[in-house]
Design an enzyme around this catalytic site. Structure first.
Site, PDB file in Angstrom:
ATOM      1  CB  ALA A  66      -7.328  12.948  12.254  1.00 48.43           C
ATOM      2  N   GLY A 111     -11.081  13.035   8.590  1.00 47.37           N
ATOM      3  CA  GLY A 111     -10.076  13.589   7.682  1.00 47.37           C
ATOM      4  C   GLY A 111     -10.031  12.879   6.339  1.00 47.37           C
ATOM      5  CD  GLU A 114     -12.208  17.281   7.662  1.00 46.76           C
ATOM      6  OE1 GLU A 114     -11.505  16.504   8.355  1.00 46.76           O
ATOM      7  OE2 GLU A 114     -12.440  18.452   7.996  1.00 46.76           O
ATOM      8  CD  GLU A 134     -14.374  14.724  11.772  1.00 47.31           C
ATOM      9  OE1 GLU A 134     -15.561  14.416  11.536  1.00 47.31           O
ATOM     10  OE2 GLU A 134     -13.540  14.957  10.877  1.00 47.31           O
TER      11      GLU A 134
HETATM   12  N1  COA Z   1      -7.134   6.541  14.022  1.00 50.22           N
HETATM   13  C1  COA Z   1      -6.301   5.632  14.519  1.00 50.22           C
HETATM   14  N2  COA Z   1      -6.474   4.310  14.364  1.00 50.22           N
HETATM   15  C2  COA Z   1      -7.557   3.913  13.677  1.00 50.22           C
HETATM   16  C3  COA Z   1      -8.476   4.820  13.121  1.00 50.22           C
HETATM   17  C4  COA Z   1      -8.227   6.201  13.325  1.00 50.22           C
HETATM   18  N3  COA Z   1      -9.033   7.147  12.813  1.00 50.22           N
HETATM   19  N4  COA Z   1      -9.465   4.120  12.502  1.00 50.22           N
HETATM   20  C5  COA Z   1      -9.157   2.819  12.656  1.00 50.22           C
HETATM   21  N5  COA Z   1      -8.008   2.697  13.356  1.00 50.22           N
HETATM   22  C6  COA Z   1      -7.318   1.459  13.737  1.00 50.22           C
HETATM   23  C7  COA Z   1      -8.031   0.716  14.856  1.00 50.22           C
HETATM   24  O1  COA Z   1      -7.688   1.266  16.110  1.00 50.22           O
HETATM   25  C8  COA Z   1      -7.505  -0.676  14.636  1.00 50.22           C
HETATM   26  O2  COA Z   1      -6.207  -0.734  15.153  1.00 50.22           O
HETATM   27  P1  COA Z   1      -5.731  -2.004  16.058  1.00 50.22           P
HETATM   28  O3  COA Z   1      -5.897  -3.195  15.143  1.00 50.22           O
HETATM   29  O4  COA Z   1      -4.322  -1.698  16.410  1.00 50.22           O
HETATM   30  O5  COA Z   1      -6.679  -2.042  17.216  1.00 50.22           O
HETATM   31  C9  COA Z   1      -7.401  -0.782  13.125  1.00 50.22           C
HETATM   32  O6  COA Z   1      -7.339   0.549  12.660  1.00 50.22           O
HETATM   33  C10 COA Z   1      -8.580  -1.457  12.491  1.00 50.22           C
HETATM   34  O7  COA Z   1      -9.762  -0.757  12.885  1.00 50.22           O
HETATM   35  P2  COA Z   1     -11.041  -1.492  13.545  1.00 50.22           P
HETATM   36  O8  COA Z   1     -11.777  -0.461  14.348  1.00 50.22           O
HETATM   37  O9  COA Z   1     -10.620  -2.744  14.266  1.00 50.22           O
HETATM   38  O10 COA Z   1     -11.853  -1.891  12.230  1.00 50.22           O
HETATM   39  P3  COA Z   1     -13.420  -2.112  12.123  1.00 50.22           P
HETATM   40  O11 COA Z   1     -13.644  -2.699  10.779  1.00 50.22           O
HETATM   41  O12 COA Z   1     -13.936  -2.846  13.303  1.00 50.22           O
HETATM   42  O13 COA Z   1     -14.071  -0.644  12.176  1.00 50.22           O
HETATM   43  C11 COA Z   1     -14.239   1.676  11.561  1.00 50.22           C
HETATM   44  C12 COA Z   1     -13.820   0.268  11.138  1.00 50.22           C
HETATM   45  C13 COA Z   1     -13.784   2.638  10.467  1.00 50.22           C
HETATM   46  C14 COA Z   1     -15.754   1.759  11.749  1.00 50.22           C
HETATM   47  C15 COA Z   1     -13.555   2.030  12.894  1.00 50.22           C
HETATM   48  O14 COA Z   1     -12.163   1.741  12.779  1.00 50.22           O
HETATM   49  C16 COA Z   1     -13.668   3.476  13.291  1.00 50.22           C
HETATM   50  O15 COA Z   1     -14.729   3.890  13.737  1.00 50.22           O
HETATM   51  N6  COA Z   1     -12.594   4.274  13.147  1.00 50.22           N
HETATM   52  C17 COA Z   1     -12.544   5.639  13.561  1.00 50.22           C
HETATM   53  C18 COA Z   1     -13.267   6.541  12.583  1.00 50.22           C
HETATM   54  C19 COA Z   1     -13.257   7.975  13.068  1.00 50.22           C
HETATM   55  O16 COA Z   1     -13.811   8.319  14.081  1.00 50.22           O
HETATM   56  N7  COA Z   1     -12.582   8.838  12.280  1.00 50.22           N
HETATM   57  C20 COA Z   1     -12.500  10.232  12.570  1.00 50.22           C
HETATM   58  C21 COA Z   1     -11.282  10.539  13.346  1.00 50.22           C
HETATM   59  S1  COA Z   1     -11.177  12.290  13.714  1.00 50.22           S
END
Ligand code: COA
Length: 260
Positions: A66, A111, A114, A134
């Site tokens: 999400a 999500g 999911e 989460e």
């Molecule tokens: N919601 C909103 N934005 C997200 C996102 C999410 N769930 N996951 C990634 N993004 C965005 C980042 O903020 C970043 O945006 P920016 O370039 O404007 O800063 C872009 O996507 C790229 O992500 P980034 O974190 O720089 O990539 P990464 O390769 O370093 O890391 C992940 C990848 C997946 C490990 C990391 O993005 C992450 O942990 N995301 C969240 C996962 C999460 O907690 N999901 C559950 C949500 S309820």
């Protein structure tokens, strides 16, 4: 259909639905959820669509969850409403009545995991990572992840993932039954399509009834589920496709199913 964050195209009965927000790793914001609602409605209605492949745009992610920016400002009632909305949406994929395969081509987190769980099968690329992080954000799964994950991989493994928030890689996902198969990422979509087309060579109503028996049956007492299976089996005996399938076997030729 005009989408901002999705691509939807159909080729010879197979719909390819791509979550297309790669700069945010295809995170599901409200706009994307709304577009998914429109897309699933089209998939439900379009008889030319006989199966669906769901995947993510870009090199890194299926869906990274999400949208955390939107999550951060949710009120209690807003949180409950968005969870119900996502649950209803994902259930429509599960209840589509035609096979839906998730081609998990990278991160499938929160999500995204999911959504993959609501699909009937999950095929993963070697670089895929699936998880439910989460709890690291102070929340929990809200799109039925607690239920579908536990049903798919068992309570113990589900709780390990749900409580640690640690993702599993593709091989571990394969080992615990979270994904069906793993492929090099450049082959993933072609393999998903090939598997789906093997399914679609079978009788459409038989596929629909099988999905219903498994989806509904697993939520019923065993005896009731057996009765449902028997009723669906009986119903299929009334179809032209049953006559065609059995006749084709006798005549040693490929069956030509009409979905009737
Ligand atoms: N919601 C909103 N934005 C997200 C996102 C999410 N769930 N996951 C990634 N993004 C965005 C980042 O903020 C970043 O945006 P920016 O370039 O404007 O800063 C872009 O996507 C790229 O992500 P980034 O974190 O720089 O990539 P990464 O390769 O370093 O890391 C992940 C990848 C997946 C490990 C990391 O993005 C992450 O942990 N995301 C969240 C996962 C999460 O907690 N999901 C559950 C949500 S309820």
């Amino acid at each position: 259909m005009d989408f901002q964050n999705l691509k939807l195209e159909t080729r010879e009965g197979v719909a390819f639905l791509t979550i297309n927000r790669p700069d945010k790793l295809n995170a599901l914001n409200v706009q994307t959820l709304g577009e998914l609602e429109q897309a699933v409605e089209a998939l439900e209605r379009d008889a030319a669509v006989r199966g669906v492949i769901v995947t993510g745009a870009g090199e890194k992610a299926f869906v990274a969850g999400a949208d955390i920016a939107e999550l951060a400002v949710l009120s209690p009632m807003g949180g409950q409403a968005i969870a119900r909305r996502g649950q209803t949406l994902f259930e429509r994929f599960e209840r589509l009545g035609k096979p839906v395969i998730a081609a998990v081509n990278g991160f499938a987190l929160g999500g995204g995991c999911e959504l993959a769980l609501a699909c009937h099968l999950r095929l993963a690329s070697e670089n895929a990572k699936l998880g439910t992080p989460e709890v690291k954000l102070g929340v929990m799964c809200g799109y039925a992840g607690t239920q579908r994950l536990a049903r798919l991989v068992g309570k113990g493994r589900a709780l390990e993932m749900l409580l640690s928030g640690d993702p599993v890689d593709a091989q571990e996902a394969l080992r615990i039954g979270l994904v069906n198969r793993v492929f090099p990422k450049e082959r993933l979509l072609a393999e998903a399509e090939a598997l789906l087309r093997r399914m679609l060579a079978n009788a459409p109503l038989a596929l629909q009834a099988t999905l219903q028996a498994v989806n509904s049956g697993l939520e019923m007492p065993f005896d009731e589920a057996q009765r449902l299976e028997a009723s669906l089996f009986g119903l299929l005996c009334s179809t032209a496709d049953m006559r065609e399938g059995t006749q084709a076997f006798v005549e040693k030729r490929a069956a030509r199913f009409q979905g009737q």
